[in-house]
Write a protein that holds these residues in place. Sequence first.
Motif, PDB file in Angstrom:
ATOM      1  N   TRP A   1     -30.701 -12.812  36.749  1.00 41.84           N
ATOM      2  CA  TRP A   1     -29.947 -10.990  37.510  1.00 41.84           C
ATOM      3  C   TRP A   1     -28.482 -10.295  36.313  1.00 41.84           C
ATOM      4  O   TRP A   1     -28.588  -9.298  35.993  1.00 41.84           O
ATOM      5  N   CYS A   2     -27.803 -11.459  36.457  1.00 47.52           N
ATOM      6  CA  CYS A   2     -26.188 -10.619  35.606  1.00 47.52           C
ATOM      7  C   CYS A   2     -26.692 -10.926  34.217  1.00 47.52           C
ATOM      8  O   CYS A   2     -25.714 -10.208  33.528  1.00 47.52           O
TER       9      CYS A   2
ATOM     10  N   ALA B   1     -34.060 -10.694  54.884  1.00 45.94           N
ATOM     11  CA  ALA B   1     -33.371 -10.482  53.378  1.00 45.94           C
ATOM     12  C   ALA B   1     -32.865 -11.860  53.124  1.00 45.94           C
ATOM     13  O   ALA B   1     -32.102 -11.785  54.415  1.00 45.94           O
TER      14      ALA B   1
ATOM     15  N   TRP C   1     -34.106  -9.557  48.490  1.00 44.69           N
ATOM     16  CA  TRP C   1     -35.378  -9.665  48.802  1.00 44.69           C
ATOM     17  C   TRP C   1     -35.956  -7.760  48.076  1.00 44.69           C
ATOM     18  O   TRP C   1     -35.397  -7.302  47.582  1.00 44.69           O
TER      19      TRP C   1
ATOM     20  N   HIS D   1     -42.029   2.940  48.057  1.00 42.91           N
ATOM     21  CA  HIS D   1     -41.078   2.651  46.807  1.00 42.91           C
ATOM     22  C   HIS D   1     -42.596   2.776  45.651  1.00 42.91           C
ATOM     23  O   HIS D   1     -42.443   3.515  44.151  1.00 42.91           O
TER      24      HIS D   1
ATOM     25  N   TRP E   1     -30.508  -0.159  55.044  1.00 38.88           N
ATOM     26  CA  TRP E   1     -29.944  -0.453  53.874  1.00 38.88           C
ATOM     27  C   TRP E   1     -29.082   0.929  53.376  1.00 38.88           C
ATOM     28  O   TRP E   1     -30.358   2.290  54.045  1.00 38.88           O
TER      29      TRP E   1
ATOM     30  N   LEU F   1     -27.434  -0.626  46.440  1.00 37.20           N
ATOM     31  CA  LEU F   1     -28.044  -1.845  45.572  1.00 37.20           C
ATOM     32  C   LEU F   1     -26.538  -1.165  43.891  1.00 37.20           C
ATOM     33  O   LEU F   1     -26.718  -0.161  43.906  1.00 37.20           O
TER      34      LEU F   1
ATOM     35  N   VAL G   1     -26.097  -3.334  41.436  1.00 38.41           N
ATOM     36  CA  VAL G   1     -25.928  -4.140  40.242  1.00 38.41           C
ATOM     37  C   VAL G   1     -25.090  -4.038  39.952  1.00 38.41           C
ATOM     38  O   VAL G   1     -24.447  -3.650  38.214  1.00 38.41           O
ATOM     39  N   ASP G   2     -23.486  -4.670  40.061  1.00 37.89           N
ATOM     40  CA  ASP G   2     -22.816  -5.082  38.624  1.00 37.89           C
ATOM     41  C   ASP G   2     -22.451  -6.062  38.436  1.00 37.89           C
ATOM     42  O   ASP G   2     -22.478  -7.235  39.303  1.00 37.89           O
ATOM     43  N   ARG G   3     -23.091  -6.971  36.860  1.00 38.30           N
ATOM     44  CA  ARG G   3     -23.536  -8.230  36.544  1.00 38.30           C
ATOM     45  C   ARG G   3     -21.740  -8.626  36.123  1.00 38.30           C
ATOM     46  O   ARG G   3     -21.679  -9.536  36.229  1.00 38.30           O
TER      47      ARG G   3
ATOM     48  N   GLY H   1     -20.645  -9.392  39.391  1.00 33.60           N
ATOM     49  CA  GLY H   1     -21.787 -10.645  40.683  1.00 33.60           C
ATOM     50  C   GLY H   1     -22.009  -9.784  42.176  1.00 33.60           C
ATOM     51  O   GLY H   1     -22.557 -10.252  42.637  1.00 33.60           O
ATOM     52  N   ASP H   2     -21.849  -8.487  41.989  1.00 31.40           N
ATOM     53  CA  ASP H   2     -22.339  -7.780  42.896  1.00 31.40           C
ATOM     54  C   ASP H   2     -23.941  -7.246  42.826  1.00 31.40           C
ATOM     55  O   ASP H   2     -23.436  -6.123  42.127  1.00 31.40           O
ATOM     56  N   TYR H   3     -24.305  -7.200  43.795  1.00 29.53           N
ATOM     57  CA  TYR H   3     -26.061  -7.090  43.724  1.00 29.53           C
ATOM     58  C   TYR H   3     -26.054  -5.362  44.565  1.00 29.53           C
ATOM     59  O   TYR H   3     -26.674  -4.855  44.114  1.00 29.53           O
ATOM     60  N   VAL H   4     -25.318  -6.412  45.318  1.00 36.09           N
ATOM     61  CA  VAL H   4     -25.444  -5.262  46.755  1.00 36.09           C
ATOM     62  C   VAL H   4     -24.066  -4.258  47.185  1.00 36.09           C
ATOM     63  O   VAL H   4     -22.729  -5.512  46.830  1.00 36.09           O
TER      64      VAL H   4
ATOM     65  N   PRO I   1     -31.439  -7.322  57.949  1.00 37.95           N
ATOM     66  CA  PRO I   1     -32.000  -5.829  57.761  1.00 37.95           C
ATOM     67  C   PRO I   1     -32.817  -6.184  57.723  1.00 37.95           C
ATOM     68  O   PRO I   1     -34.116  -7.299  57.475  1.00 37.95           O
ATOM     69  N   LEU I   2     -33.626  -5.125  57.116  1.00 37.55           N
ATOM     70  CA  LEU I   2     -35.294  -5.405  56.464  1.00 37.55           C
ATOM     71  C   LEU I   2     -35.204  -5.618  55.058  1.00 37.55           C
ATOM     72  O   LEU I   2     -33.608  -6.148  54.340  1.00 37.55           O
ATOM     73  N   THR I   3     -35.996  -6.823  54.450  1.00 35.59           N
ATOM     74  CA  THR I   3     -35.440  -7.185  53.513  1.00 35.59           C
ATOM     75  C   THR I   3     -36.137  -6.322  51.860  1.00 35.59           C
ATOM     76  O   THR I   3     -35.683  -6.596  50.842  1.00 35.59           O
ATOM     77  N   VAL I   4     -36.209  -4.499  52.474  1.00 35.21           N
ATOM     78  CA  VAL I   4     -36.283  -4.098  51.349  1.00 35.21           C
ATOM     79  C   VAL I   4     -35.222  -2.373  51.310  1.00 35.21           C
ATOM     80  O   VAL I   4     -35.426  -2.626  52.551  1.00 35.21           O
ATOM     81  N   PRO I   5     -35.305  -2.527  49.729  1.00 33.49           N
ATOM     82  CA  PRO I   5     -34.748  -0.930  50.637  1.00 33.49           C
ATOM     83  C   PRO I   5     -34.895  -0.306  50.675  1.00 33.49           C
ATOM     84  O   PRO I   5     -35.563   0.454  50.597  1.00 33.49           O
TER      85      PRO I   5
END
Lengths: 434, 434
Positions: free
Chosen positions: A18-19, A57, A69, B112, B163, B168, B170-172, B175-178, B198-202
Motif C-alpha cells: 500500500w505504501c 479489524a 480490512w 460503500h 471509525w 483514513l 493513507v500517509d505512505r 506508514g500511517d494508513y489510519v 471495531p467494525l472491519t469497515v470504515p
Amino acid sequence: MLHLNVFLFGCGHHRAAWCHPDSAAERLGDIAWYESLARTAERGKLDAVFFADGHSAGAFGMGSDGPLWYLEPLTMLSAMARATERIGLVSTVSSTFFTPFHAARMLASLDHISGGRMGWNVVTSMFDAEARNHGFEAMPDHAWRYARAEEFVEAVLRLWDSWDDNALIVDRRAGDYVRPGAVRRIDHRGEHFRVDGPLTVPRPPQGHPVMFQAGASEQGRDLAARYAEAIYAVAYDLPSAQAYYRDVKRRVRAAGRRDPVPIMPGLVTYVGSTEAEARAKQAELDALLPTESSLRQLQTFIDQDCMDWDLDAPVPPLPPLDAFKGPKGRYATILRIIDTERPTLRQLLGRLAAGGGHCTMVGTPEQIADRMEQWLREGGADGFNLMPPSLPHSLDDFIDQVVPVLQARGLFRRDYEAGTLRGHLGLARPVRKT
Amino acid sequence: MLHLNVFLFGCGHHRAAWCHPDSAAERLGDIAWYESLARTAERGKLDAVFFADGHSAGAFGMGSDGPLWYLEPLTMLSAMARATERIGLVSTVSSTFFTPFHAARMLASLDHISGGRMGWNVVTSMFDAEARNHGFEAMPDHAWRYARAEEFVEAVLRLWDSWDDNALIVDRRAGDYVRPGAVRRIDHRGEHFRVDGPLTVPRPPQGHPVMFQAGASEQGRDLAARYAEAIYAVAYDLPSAQAYYRDVKRRVRAAGRRDPVPIMPGLVTYVGSTEAEARAKQAELDALLPTESSLRQLQTFIDQDCMDWDLDAPVPPLPPLDAFKGPKGRYATILRIIDTERPTLRQLLGRLAAGGGHCTMVGTPEQIADRMEQWLREGGADGFNLMPPSLPHSLDDFIDQVVPVLQARGLFRRDYEAGTLRGHLGLARPVRKT
C-alpha cells in the motif's frame, strides 16, 4: 492443465504494497476497483477470484501500519458477478460465525446471480478478537470448531438439495408454481444446529456452489478429504507441496471419493523481462517495509533480539528447530528461507511480509512457467492460488506475461470452455441426494 | 413533497399476479429482472426500492400455489446498486436471526458499494418456521424479540461509529494508513450480545445507512419513535392513517427527537386512462385467483363456511367485531372493506389477495394523485411505499402516468437533488457519537 485462482487481498499480499506510490490504497472501499481486478483475472481466463475473510479489524497481519480490512466479501462478489461473465467467484464463509441457513441462502442466491460461478471456502476462524465480535468470550477450541464445521457443511448441502432441480414448473393455468413434493424440509437436528428447511431459494445452478477448503491441521485435512471439491494449500517448496499433495489425495481416496479435488498452493510471483528486473521489483517493495515494526515482528517469531542486526548483511545462523520453544510452523519456514535463499535481513523481512510460508517465484515468464510446470508434472500441485504481492501491477504482470507462456505450452486454457466454476475446475454437478 | 418507495415483491403484491400471461414468473431468480425494476423506479425518481425478507419458504402468504420465495435481498441489492446511480436501496434485516456484527458489516459494505444509498428495515421476524431454520424451537416471544432488537440497533449504530469519518489518512511516507486513535473498540456487553468491535469497515458514506421500521404494536411504535428515521406503515384509509401518523409523530417528539421521520403507508394502485379501465385491470388480476383456496383462506379469516357463497353477489353481512372470537385485526379490515366498498365476494377475495389491510387506490392518474395529495395535506402520510399489484405493469403505470401528475403539481421531485438515500429523505447525516 493448470487451474489458476487469484487471491485478492488489500493492495496486494506484500504488507508494504500500500505504501507504493502507484498503489490503490485510497480505493479499497471502491467496488469499481475490485470489479476491475476481476476483469483483469477474467482477461487471463483464470478459474476464479478468491477473497479471504476475517471478523475483526486487524486480523491476518493487517494492522495499524496498514489497511485493517475492507468490504464484506459476499456483498462485493455480487457486484463483481455482474461486472464479469465467466470467471468463478469464491468467498470465505466462517462456519463458526454464520448459521448454516444464512450461508446456504446467501451462497445459493449468489450462485443464481452469477449464473453458477460461486464457490465457498469453509473456514472455522481463529482469532479471539473475531469471536468477541460475535458473542463468544474467546475463540472456541479447535475440536469444537471442526465438529461444528462438519455439521454446518452437512446442513448446508442438504439445504441446497431441499429443492429438486426441476422444482419450478410455473403452470399458470393449473396454478402450480412448484411441482408438488419437489420442495421438502430437511429436519436437521444435530449437536450444534436445528434447521428445518427447506431453503428459501431454488437449487443453485451448480447444484452446490463449489466447496473449497484450506485446512492444514489433521482435522482440517480430514474435513477437506471428505467434503472439499478444491483445496487451497500452503507449500514453501516443491518437496513440502508433494508431501501435502500425496497425503491429501490419499485421504480423498480413503474417503471413497473419485472427484479430482484440485490442489492449489498459494504462489507469490515477481515477474520481469529479466531475472534482475524481477528481483528489482521485489526489492522495490521490500524497501517500503517499515523497518522497526518488521524487526519487532521478527523478534517475536524467532524469540531473540535482532533490533541491532545489519539490514543488508546475511541473516546470522539461528538455533535448530528442536531448540526453539515457540510456535514451530513459522520458525521452520524462517529456517528454510535462510537455508535455501541465504537472504539478507532485509530480504528475509520482505519474504515474511509477502505470503510468509507460501512459495515465491521470482524471474522471467519462462522461468516461472518452468517451475509451475515442474510442480504440476511432479505431483506438487494441480494449479495455484496466485497471491500478487502488489495490485494491480503483479497481477497484470502475471496475466500479460506468464499466462501466454503457459497457454503456448498447452498448460492453461486459451479461452473458457465452461460457463460455471464447476466446469472450469472439471468437477461434476452433484446429483441431489434423496 | 412526497416520498415514494417501491416495495418489490415476487411478480407483484397480488397473490395471483404470477398467473398473468405477461408475468415474470420464470424470472424471479434472474438478477437482471430486479435490476430492470430498479431502473424503472429510478426513471420515476423514487426515493428507494425496498425488499421485505423472510427466513422460511412460504412466509408472507407465499405458498404452494405461488412463488415461495427467492433471492436473498442483501446480495441482490449489491448488484442492483451497480445497475443504478441515485435511487436508495432498502433491505429488511432481522434482529432475531443476525448478529449485530454481521448486519453492521454487510450494511456498511453495501453503503460503500452503493455510494451512500442503503437503508435497513429492522424487523424482529414472526414465524416459527423461520425460527426453526436458525436453531430456535419456536419463535421467541414478542417482548424478548423487541428487547433484543433494541440492543441490536444500539450495537449496530456503535459499530458504524467505531471509525471516525476521517479515519483514513493513507500517509505512505509515514506508514500511517489510519489516523492513530481514529478506530476504536466499542466493548458492548448486554443481555443479548457481546461485541468488542471495531467494525472491519470504515464509517459508511451516510454515517449510518438509513434505519426504517414498520412496527405496528406498542413496542414496535416505541422502537420506531426512538430509532427509526423513516417508517413503513399500514393504513386502510385516511382516518386510520391519520390516527397512526399522529400517534407516531407524538412518540417521536416525546423521545426528544426533531428528525422529520417520514411515514409512508403501503399503497396498492390500479391506474387506467379511465376509472373503468383501472377497474378492469383490477378485475383481470382478481379473475386469476384460485377460487377454492382463496375461499378456504377467507373461511379461516371470518370463521364461517363461505364455500357455497355466490362469487359475483355482494358479500352477505357478517357479525360485528365484538362477536368475533378469532384474530381481530384482519377481521376488522374485512368488515371495513365490506362496509365502504360493498364488494362482491370475488372482489373481496381480490382485495385481500393484494395488499390486504393496505390502502388501495383505483382510478385515473388524476384521481389517484388527488387522493395521495389529500393524505399528504391532511396529515395521513409523508409519502407512500408503493405495492404494485403486478410487476412490471402496475409499476410502469404508476411511474409513467401518476408520477408526472404529481410532478406537475409540485408534489414530487422532477429530478434527484441528492446523491444519498438520506438526502432523498431529507435526513441529516448523523454525527459520530463519541
